[in-house]
Design a protein around this motif. Structure first.
Motif, PDB file in Angstrom:
ATOM      1  N   UNK A 180       0.765  -1.293  -0.072  1.00 39.21           N
ATOM      2  CA  UNK A 180      -0.117   0.117   0.070  1.00 39.21           C
ATOM      3  C   UNK A 180       0.807   1.453   0.116  1.00 39.21           C
ATOM      4  N   UNK A 181       1.765   1.251   0.768  1.00 41.23           N
ATOM      5  CA  UNK A 181       2.752   2.455   0.856  1.00 41.23           C
ATOM      6  C   UNK A 181       3.337   2.602  -0.516  1.00 41.23           C
ATOM      7  N   UNK A 182       3.940   1.575  -1.132  1.00 42.23           N
ATOM      8  CA  UNK A 182       4.339   1.766  -2.518  1.00 42.23           C
ATOM      9  C   UNK A 182       3.580   2.213  -3.505  1.00 42.23           C
ATOM     10  N   UNK A 183       2.212   2.019  -3.412  1.00 40.50           N
ATOM     11  CA  UNK A 183       1.289   2.364  -4.251  1.00 40.50           C
ATOM     12  C   UNK A 183       0.424   3.616  -3.837  1.00 40.50           C
ATOM     13  N   UNK A 184       0.766   4.511  -2.794  1.00 45.59           N
ATOM     14  CA  UNK A 184      -0.154   5.241  -2.243  1.00 45.59           C
ATOM     15  C   UNK A 184      -0.356   6.512  -3.313  1.00 45.59           C
ATOM     16  N   UNK A 199      -5.687  -2.105  -5.782  1.00 46.63           N
ATOM     17  CA  UNK A 199      -4.942  -2.120  -4.534  1.00 46.63           C
ATOM     18  C   UNK A 199      -5.289  -3.470  -3.779  1.00 46.63           C
ATOM     19  N   UNK A 200      -4.062  -4.092  -3.486  1.00 48.57           N
ATOM     20  CA  UNK A 200      -4.412  -5.334  -2.895  1.00 48.57           C
ATOM     21  C   UNK A 200      -5.018  -5.497  -1.772  1.00 48.57           C
ATOM     22  N   UNK A 297      -6.550  15.226  -4.366  1.00 45.29           N
ATOM     23  CA  UNK A 297      -5.041  14.978  -4.608  1.00 45.29           C
ATOM     24  C   UNK A 297      -4.051  14.548  -3.788  1.00 45.29           C
ATOM     25  N   UNK A 298      -4.785  14.290  -2.326  1.00 42.92           N
ATOM     26  CA  UNK A 298      -4.138  13.842  -1.165  1.00 42.92           C
ATOM     27  C   UNK A 298      -3.325  12.516  -1.619  1.00 42.92           C
ATOM     28  N   UNK A 299      -2.064  12.404  -0.947  1.00 40.18           N
ATOM     29  CA  UNK A 299      -1.168  10.987  -1.206  1.00 40.18           C
ATOM     30  C   UNK A 299      -0.861  10.451  -0.034  1.00 40.18           C
TER      31      UNK A 299
END
Length: 322
Positions: A180-184, A199-200, A297-299
């Motif tokens: 999740x952190x990699x695809x945030x 997302x997994x 737009x939040x990441x």
């Protein structure tokens, strides 16, 4: 010789006699007509009375069978709520929620503006209680067992339950959080429509309308997570966080409750995707978060993640300039 004369007798009826016979026939006809009309009127009135009585009885039975008709759109009286909580917490079954866990959720539902949208992950012993406490609002249940979901809907037609197939394993907690952190900034964005996400940890096979509702309260009390291959509650916690941040309307704040918060999965995912900054109350078994709607737009999920990302970016910029 004797002559015999045939005397012909002529009988003349007086006009008065003829009129009297006609008058009697008219009276008889009038008498019969009167009773015929009276019989028809009585028959029609009896049928209408019977129909009205049947309708009234049916309406009464329907109103007696429906709790909504008793209270209308008004909130449940405090005495009713307290009684429901009292008896729900008195069971000796270890799988029942104690009063200390039931009360915070009940308080939020009570203060929720009507109608309240309440999403629950897990069909549990408290299913009917949640439905009753949110009697004016929309209550939807998501469970991993399709047969149990169908059974509950058949036994309790007022229950709105759906099944979902989890693809996660509790033993994969670390890897799933890292993905999740990699695809945030892509598939695992904190604000998105999960129906189209890969997302997994995102649940993308719920009924379409679940993604369209602005949920006011979300409770994560399932699925199972008692052994390494159990699905665990990573996906529901992540999904709850995304649904809360992606609201289009209604109240900008969403209350998210995580039950069995003493577990590693619940605490880890709660801190990662619901954030400590949003934790307003933590009990022995229950955590209460309040999340606000975020910009598309939040990441980042948490404020401290935003600060960390900014510092990292600044450090990278300094290094590159030197």
């Amino acid at each position: 010789m004797k002559n015999t004369n045939n005397n012909t007798k002529l009988i003349l009826l007086h006009p008065y006699i003829q009129k009297q016979g006609s008058s009697n026939r008219l009276w008889l006809l009038a008498f019969i007509s009167f009773f015929t009309i009276a019989f028809l009127v009585t028959l029609i009135y009896t049928r209408e009375s019977t129909s009205t009585a049947s309708s009234s009885t049916a309406s009464f039975m329907a109103s007696s069978a429906s709790p909504v008709s008793v209270f209308g759109n008004a909130p449940l009286p405090a005495t009713v709520i307290n009684t429901l909580l009292y008896y729900a917490s008195k069971s000796n079954d270890t799988y029942h929620m104690p009063y200390s866990d039931l009360k915070p959720i009940s308080d939020v539902l009570r203060k929720c503006s009507s109608p309240c949208n309440f999403l629950i992950f897990g069909l549990t012993h408290e299913t009917l209680l949640w439905k009753a406490l949110n009697h004016n609002g929309r209550t939807v249940f998501i469970d991993e067992n399709r047969y149990y979901a169908a059974y509950m809907e058949e036994k309790h037609p007022e229950i709105d339950a759906y099944d979902v197939q989890y693809t996660t394993k509790r033993s994969e907690l670390k890897e799933l959080v890292a993905s999740v952190k990699e695809q945030v900034r892509n598939e695992c964005r904190p604000v998105q429509n999960l129906l189209f996400s890969e997302c997994k940890l995102g649940l993308n096979d719920l009924p379409n309308h679940v993604y369209e509702v602005d949920w006011d309260v979300i409770l994560v009390d399932g699925p199972r997570g008692d052994w390494p291959d159990a699905p665990g509650r990573m996906s529901p916690i992540f999904t709850a966080g995304v649904l809360a941040r992606s609201k289009k309307g209604g109240n900008p704040k969403t209350h998210v409750f995580v039950h069995d918060f003493s577990g590693k999965v619940e605490k880890t995912c709660g801190n990662e995707f619901l954030c400590k900054d949003n934790l307003v109350e933590e009990g022995e078994n229950l955590a209460h978060y309040v999340l606000e709607r975020m910009d598309e737009s939040s990441s980042h999920y948490c404020k401290n993640q935003s600060s960390t990302s900014s510092l990292s970016a600044a450090a990278a910029a300094v290094s590159s300039s030197s």
